[in-house]
Design an enzyme around this catalytic site. Structure first.
Site, mmCIF file in Angstrom:
data_model
loop_
_atom_site.group_PDB
_atom_site.id
_atom_site.type_symbol
_atom_site.label_atom_id
_atom_site.label_comp_id
_atom_site.label_asym_id
_atom_site.label_seq_id
_atom_site.Cartn_x
_atom_site.Cartn_y
_atom_site.Cartn_z
ATOM 1 N N ALA A 72 47.905 41.907 36.228
ATOM 2 C CA ALA A 72 48.329 40.804 35.361
ATOM 3 C C ALA A 72 47.289 39.699 35.472
ATOM 4 C CB ALA A 72 49.698 40.306 35.805
ATOM 5 N N GLY A 115 49.441 44.986 38.043
ATOM 6 C CA GLY A 115 49.983 45.379 36.741
ATOM 7 C C GLY A 115 49.231 46.542 36.119
ATOM 8 N N GLU A 118 50.745 49.507 37.566
ATOM 9 C CA GLU A 118 52.117 49.610 37.060
ATOM 10 C C GLU A 118 52.146 50.105 35.612
ATOM 11 O OE1 GLU A 118 52.586 45.528 38.442
ATOM 12 O OE2 GLU A 118 54.446 46.106 39.422
ATOM 13 N N GLU A 138 49.501 42.456 45.056
ATOM 14 C CA GLU A 138 50.162 41.180 44.777
ATOM 15 C C GLU A 138 50.473 40.390 46.045
ATOM 16 O OE1 GLU A 138 51.034 44.124 43.473
ATOM 17 O OE2 GLU A 138 51.321 43.909 41.303
HETATM 18 N N1 CAA Z 1 43.430 38.203 36.465
HETATM 19 C C1 CAA Z 1 42.529 37.362 35.900
HETATM 20 N N2 CAA Z 1 41.201 37.551 35.981
HETATM 21 C C2 CAA Z 1 40.760 38.616 36.668
HETATM 22 C C3 CAA Z 1 41.634 39.525 37.288
HETATM 23 C C4 CAA Z 1 43.031 39.294 37.142
HETATM 24 N N3 CAA Z 1 43.955 40.128 37.660
HETATM 25 N N4 CAA Z 1 40.912 40.480 37.903
HETATM 26 C C5 CAA Z 1 39.623 40.174 37.684
HETATM 27 N N5 CAA Z 1 39.524 39.063 36.935
HETATM 28 C C6 CAA Z 1 38.306 38.377 36.473
HETATM 29 C C7 CAA Z 1 37.630 37.647 37.621
HETATM 30 O O1 CAA Z 1 38.246 36.395 37.835
HETATM 31 C C8 CAA Z 1 36.234 37.553 37.092
HETATM 32 O O2 CAA Z 1 36.167 36.505 36.144
HETATM 33 P P1 CAA Z 1 35.002 35.379 36.250
HETATM 34 O O3 CAA Z 1 33.749 36.163 35.982
HETATM 35 O O4 CAA Z 1 35.360 34.436 35.162
HETATM 36 O O5 CAA Z 1 35.054 34.830 37.614
HETATM 37 C C9 CAA Z 1 36.041 38.854 36.328
HETATM 38 O O6 CAA Z 1 37.345 39.346 36.055
HETATM 39 C C10 CAA Z 1 35.324 39.919 37.151
HETATM 40 O O7 CAA Z 1 36.021 40.064 38.381
HETATM 41 P P2 CAA Z 1 35.283 39.969 39.811
HETATM 42 O O8 CAA Z 1 34.092 39.085 39.745
HETATM 43 O O9 CAA Z 1 36.339 39.638 40.822
HETATM 44 O O10 CAA Z 1 34.808 41.506 39.960
HETATM 45 P P3 CAA Z 1 34.548 42.297 41.313
HETATM 46 O O11 CAA Z 1 33.906 43.568 40.906
HETATM 47 O O12 CAA Z 1 33.867 41.432 42.322
HETATM 48 O O13 CAA Z 1 36.035 42.602 41.908
HETATM 49 C C11 CAA Z 1 38.333 43.299 41.761
HETATM 50 C C12 CAA Z 1 36.898 43.444 41.224
HETATM 51 C C13 CAA Z 1 38.394 43.812 43.216
HETATM 52 C C14 CAA Z 1 39.264 44.134 40.889
HETATM 53 C C15 CAA Z 1 38.758 41.800 41.742
HETATM 54 O O14 CAA Z 1 38.489 41.290 40.438
HETATM 55 C C16 CAA Z 1 40.205 41.548 42.037
HETATM 56 O O15 CAA Z 1 40.604 41.591 43.192
HETATM 57 N N6 CAA Z 1 41.026 41.270 40.997
HETATM 58 C C17 CAA Z 1 42.416 40.904 41.162
HETATM 59 C C18 CAA Z 1 43.267 42.121 41.510
HETATM 60 C C19 CAA Z 1 44.704 41.686 41.688
HETATM 61 O O16 CAA Z 1 45.058 40.944 42.569
HETATM 62 N N7 CAA Z 1 45.591 42.219 40.800
HETATM 63 C C20 CAA Z 1 47.011 41.873 40.845
HETATM 64 C C21 CAA Z 1 47.305 40.769 39.892
HETATM 65 S S1 CAA Z 1 48.966 40.160 39.999
HETATM 66 C C22 CAA Z 1 49.905 41.307 39.186
HETATM 67 O O17 CAA Z 1 49.412 42.266 38.637
HETATM 68 C C23 CAA Z 1 51.387 41.055 39.184
HETATM 69 C C24 CAA Z 1 52.198 42.207 38.666
HETATM 70 O O18 CAA Z 1 52.774 42.947 39.408
HETATM 71 C C25 CAA Z 1 52.344 42.445 37.247
#
Ligand code: CAA
Length: 264
Positions: A72, A115, A118, A138
């Protein structure tokens, strides 16, 4: 087909009115396909279109090589209050995908986190590239899964592994995900889309009412007792004897020729 802001929607085949595949590609590359409200609105509209389209017999949902979806959209959620989330019933709209009546395939490469994992698990079949990584991170954000992870993951992999993944937030590689029952098939990354298309075309070549009832019967097993589920299956099986496709399928077998299903 309509134009969308955050997804690409294509139709592959189906020009003779049946056997086509709806192909949805998540398209927010700069955010690793993070699932914001616009993605949900676009996917919902695309699914509505594909459900109405009689030429479509199956749908594939995919992302990019790097990410199916990284979850998400954290930036969209970060400042929301409890009341914002409650009143909007955030994520309830994703039931549209889980309840979509035609068969769905998630074709997953790269990150399928939160998400993203999911949504992949909402699909009926999950074909994964050898680059795929799954997880429910999460907990690292101070929250818990909110699009079904604690329920669908647990049903797929059992309590021990679901607790491990959801409480530590660690990623799971594709081999572990297949062993655990999240993934249907693993394929080399460069074969992911072709394999998903072939599987979807195979499904779409079957009788659509039979495929829809097969999906409904399997999904029923998660909602009910064994006796009720068996009854549902048997009644659905009986009902298919009202279709032309049952007559055609069985006649074709007897006559040693391929069936020509008409979805009737
Ligand atoms: N939401 C918003 N933006 C996101 C994102 C997310 N879930 N995942 C990645 N992005 C964005 C980053 O912020 C980044 O944007 P900027 O360039 O503007 O900074 C861009 O995508 C590229 O990401 P990274 O620079 O972080 O890429 P990376 O290769 O270094 O890392 C990754 C990749 C490990 C997937 C890392 O992006 C990450 O940890 N993302 C979040 C994963 C996460 O926590 N997901 C759960 C979300 S909460 C949820 O999903 C609730 C639910 O149950 C529905």
């Amino acid at each position: 087909m309509s134009e969308f802001e955050t997804i690409l929607l294509e139709r592959k085949g189906g020009s003779d009115g049946k056997g086509g595949v709806g192909w949805i590609t998540l398209n927010r590359p700069k955010a690793l396909n993070a699932l914001n409200a616009q993605v949900l609105a676009d996917i919902t509209a695309a699914l509505d279109e594909l459900e109405r389209d009689d030429s479509i017999g199956a749908v594939v949902l995919t992302g990019s090589e790097k990410a199916f979806a990284a979850g998400a959209d954290i930036k969209e959620m970060a400042t929301k209050s409890y009341m914002d989330m409650f009143l909007a019933d955030t994520f309830a709209g994703w039931d549209r995908l889980a309840n979509f009546r035609k068969p769905t395939i998630a074709a997953v490469a790269g990150y399928a986190l939160g998400g993203g994992c999911e949504v992949a698990m909402m699909c009926d079949i999950l074909i994964a590239a050898d680059t795929a990584k799954f997880g429910q991170p999460e907990i690292k954000l101070g929250v818990i899964p909110g699009m079904g992870g604690s329920q669908r993951l647990t049903r797929a992999v059992g309590k021990a592994k679901a607790m491990d993944l959801i409480l530590t937030g660690r990623n799971m590689g594709v081999e572990e995900a297949e062993r655990a029952g999240v993934v249907s098939r693993i394929v080399p990354a460069d074969q992911l889309l072709d394999t998903a298309l072939e599987a979807a075309q195979t499904i779409a070549s079957m009788s659509l009412p039979a495929a829809m009832l097969a999906k409904a019967a399997v999904n029923r097993s998660f909602e009910t007792s064994l006796a009720e589920g068996l009854l549902f299956e048997r009644r659905a099986f009986h009902s298919l004897f009202a279709t032309d496709d049952q007559k055609e399928g069985m006649a074709a077998f007897t006559e040693k020729r391929p069936p020509n299903f008409t979805n009737s």
